[in-house]
Write a protein that holds these residues in place. Structure first.
Motif, short mmCIF file in Angstrom:
data_model
loop_
_atom_site.label_atom_id
_atom_site.label_comp_id
_atom_site.label_asym_id
_atom_site.label_seq_id
_atom_site.Cartn_x
_atom_site.Cartn_y
_atom_site.Cartn_z
N THR A 57 0.89 -1.27 0.08
CA THR A 57 -0.05 -0.04 0.07
C THR A 57 0.90 1.27 -0.17
N ILE A 58 2.00 1.27 0.87
CA ILE A 58 2.95 2.59 0.84
C ILE A 58 3.25 2.73 -0.59
N GLU A 59 3.66 1.58 -1.39
CA GLU A 59 4.14 2.01 -2.65
C GLU A 59 3.18 2.64 -3.57
N ARG A 60 1.86 2.09 -3.57
CA ARG A 60 0.72 2.94 -4.03
C ARG A 60 0.37 4.18 -3.82
N ALA A 61 0.62 4.41 -2.48
CA ALA A 61 0.05 5.58 -1.78
C ALA A 61 1.13 6.61 -2.30
N ALA A 62 2.43 6.43 -2.47
CA ALA A 62 3.44 7.23 -2.67
C ALA A 62 3.12 7.86 -4.26
N LEU A 63 2.55 6.98 -5.00
CA LEU A 63 2.32 7.25 -6.38
C LEU A 63 1.13 8.36 -6.46
N ARG A 64 0.19 8.44 -5.34
CA ARG A 64 -0.96 9.34 -5.59
C ARG A 64 -0.38 10.55 -4.88
N GLY A 65 0.78 10.78 -4.58
CA GLY A 65 1.35 12.15 -3.90
C GLY A 65 1.48 12.00 -2.63
N ILE A 66 0.88 11.06 -1.96
CA ILE A 66 1.07 11.13 -0.40
C ILE A 66 2.36 10.91 0.11
N SER A 67 2.83 11.69 1.14
CA SER A 67 4.28 11.57 1.78
C SER A 67 4.12 10.21 2.77
N VAL A 68 4.95 9.13 2.42
CA VAL A 68 4.75 8.09 3.26
C VAL A 68 6.20 7.60 3.71
N PRO A 69 6.31 7.14 4.81
CA PRO A 69 7.71 6.22 5.02
C PRO A 69 8.24 5.40 3.93
N PRO A 70 9.35 5.73 3.43
CA PRO A 70 9.94 4.73 2.43
C PRO A 70 10.24 3.33 3.13
N VAL A 71 10.14 2.25 2.54
CA VAL A 71 10.34 1.04 3.04
C VAL A 71 11.92 0.59 2.65
N LEU A 72 12.80 0.19 3.77
CA LEU A 72 14.06 -0.05 3.35
C LEU A 72 14.23 -1.46 3.39
N ALA A 73 13.58 -2.48 3.96
CA ALA A 73 13.62 -3.90 3.74
C ALA A 73 12.34 -4.38 4.39
N SER A 74 12.18 -5.65 4.10
CA SER A 74 10.98 -6.34 4.61
C SER A 74 10.99 -7.78 4.46
N GLY A 75 10.48 -8.66 5.19
CA GLY A 75 10.76 -10.05 5.26
C GLY A 75 10.06 -10.86 6.39
N GLY A 76 10.43 -12.00 6.38
CA GLY A 76 9.78 -13.20 7.41
C GLY A 76 10.72 -14.10 7.94
N GLY A 77 10.12 -15.03 8.61
CA GLY A 77 11.21 -16.14 9.06
C GLY A 77 10.98 -16.18 10.44
N GLU A 78 11.97 -16.82 11.33
CA GLU A 78 11.93 -16.94 12.54
C GLU A 78 11.74 -15.78 13.32
N ALA A 79 12.41 -14.62 12.76
CA ALA A 79 12.13 -13.39 13.55
C ALA A 79 10.54 -12.83 13.47
N GLY A 80 9.94 -13.75 12.60
CA GLY A 80 8.41 -12.96 12.45
C GLY A 80 8.50 -12.18 11.34
N SER A 81 7.20 -11.62 10.97
CA SER A 81 7.02 -10.70 9.76
C SER A 81 7.45 -9.36 10.14
N TRP A 82 8.30 -8.62 9.32
CA TRP A 82 8.94 -7.37 9.75
C TRP A 82 9.24 -6.56 8.72
N THR A 83 9.24 -5.03 8.83
CA THR A 83 9.56 -4.15 7.90
C THR A 83 10.39 -3.09 8.70
N VAL A 84 11.38 -2.53 7.75
CA VAL A 84 12.25 -1.55 8.26
C VAL A 84 11.96 -0.21 7.60
N PHE A 85 11.75 0.84 8.11
CA PHE A 85 11.10 2.01 7.48
C PHE A 85 11.96 3.12 7.78
#
Length: 297
Positions: A57-85
């Protein structure tokens, strides 16, 4: 997190180290020690789905001219589902004074104007990316978010019938959680954060969520009933059935017994009210009663 001697997955992206975790009902957040980024680990309800929806959603919101926190990395695994902004500068909107609430509502209207643009072929569902399984009516999308225990409660058929009125509303892209803390004011810029509740549905869902959080949060911060500025939110579209649903969703995600504190009379009163101010006053009185009964915020 950590302490096992195994590198966390985000370190492979050159991210971190992160400081102590701040725990919320459905996530853990940690800020980088240099303040440049923050890590969100999703917990509780559908963590993997919420993670994927927020990133997409953040990728699509940015295309609409909304200022959003850029996603630096995202993933899953033993650490759980996570995103770094990347960290966004700015100050969260305040609701501490009548003037602050008025500014907050103005920001809601501004960002909603970018989000709620009609888009052909949009169907109700979670996130901004439609899937074949999302082919359902708006009222059913809302009912599906309540747990199965609600189906057995006396107000269930009343709510289901009342919500059918929103099926005629245009379906648009929604943030899903436009409370004051998620709008950051940075000079003349407005940044919008926390997109994990993003969805597709009638615009009134976003607006009702704003009203609900405003009324509930002020009351839980000990504001007197007479000081709740319900007249200021009449700028926003109103739906009594959606207001009742939002109240019930809150209770359904608290203690198991809390959802039983709402009566058929409570639901009928909110769903049938065609006047926004009187409906918001009814909501406020109901929340005061629920708080007195020990319902956690």
């Amino acid at each position: 997190m950590g302490g096992t001697g195994v590198a966390e997955p985000w370190t492979g992206h050159g991210l971190g180290p992160f400081g102590p975790a701040v725990h919320k009902p459905y996530s853990r957040t940690q800020y980088a020690t240099d303040g440049s980024a923050f890590l969100k680990v999703y917990v509780g309800i559908d963590p993997d789905g919420r993670c994927r929806r927020e990133v997409a959603t953040i990728e699509r919101a940015a295309l609409r001219g909304i200022s959003v926190p850029p996603v630096l990395a995202s993933g899953g695994g033993e650490a759980g589902s996570w995103t770094v902004f990347r960290t966004m500068t700015g100050t969260p909107c305040s609701i501490g004074t009548r003037e602050a609430v008025e500014r907050y509502i103005g920001h809601v209207v501004a960002v909603s104007g970018r989000m709620h643009q009609p888009t052909a072929g949009v169907t109700p569902g979670s996130g901004w990316v439609a899937r074949r399984v999302d082919l359902r009516l708006s009222h059913q999308f809302l009912l599906d978010q309540l747990s199965s225990r609600c189906h057995r409660l006396p107000w269930w058929p009343v709510l289901g019938t009342a919500l059918q009125t929103i099926d005629t509303h245009p379906v648009v892209h929604l943030h899903g959680d436009l409370k004051a803390a998620h709008l950051l004011v940075d000079g003349d810029r407005l940044h919008v954060v926390d997109w994990e509740a993003s969805a597709r549905g009638p615009a009134v869902l976003d607006y009702t969520d704003v009203v609900f959080h405003l009324v509930r949060d002020l009351l839980y911060e000990d504001a007197p009933l007479g000081r709740i500025p319900v007249d200021l939110v009449t700028r926003l579209p109103f739906s009594g059935p959606v207001l009742a649903w939002r109240l019930l969703l809150w209770l359904d995600r608290r203690r198991p017994q809390d959802i039983r504190l709402v009566t058929v009379h409570d639901v009928c009163r909110l769903t049938a009210d065609e006047q926004d101010i009187s409906a918001y006053q009814s909501l406020a009185h109901t929340i005061v009663r629920l708080r007195a009964a020990g319902v956690p915020r």
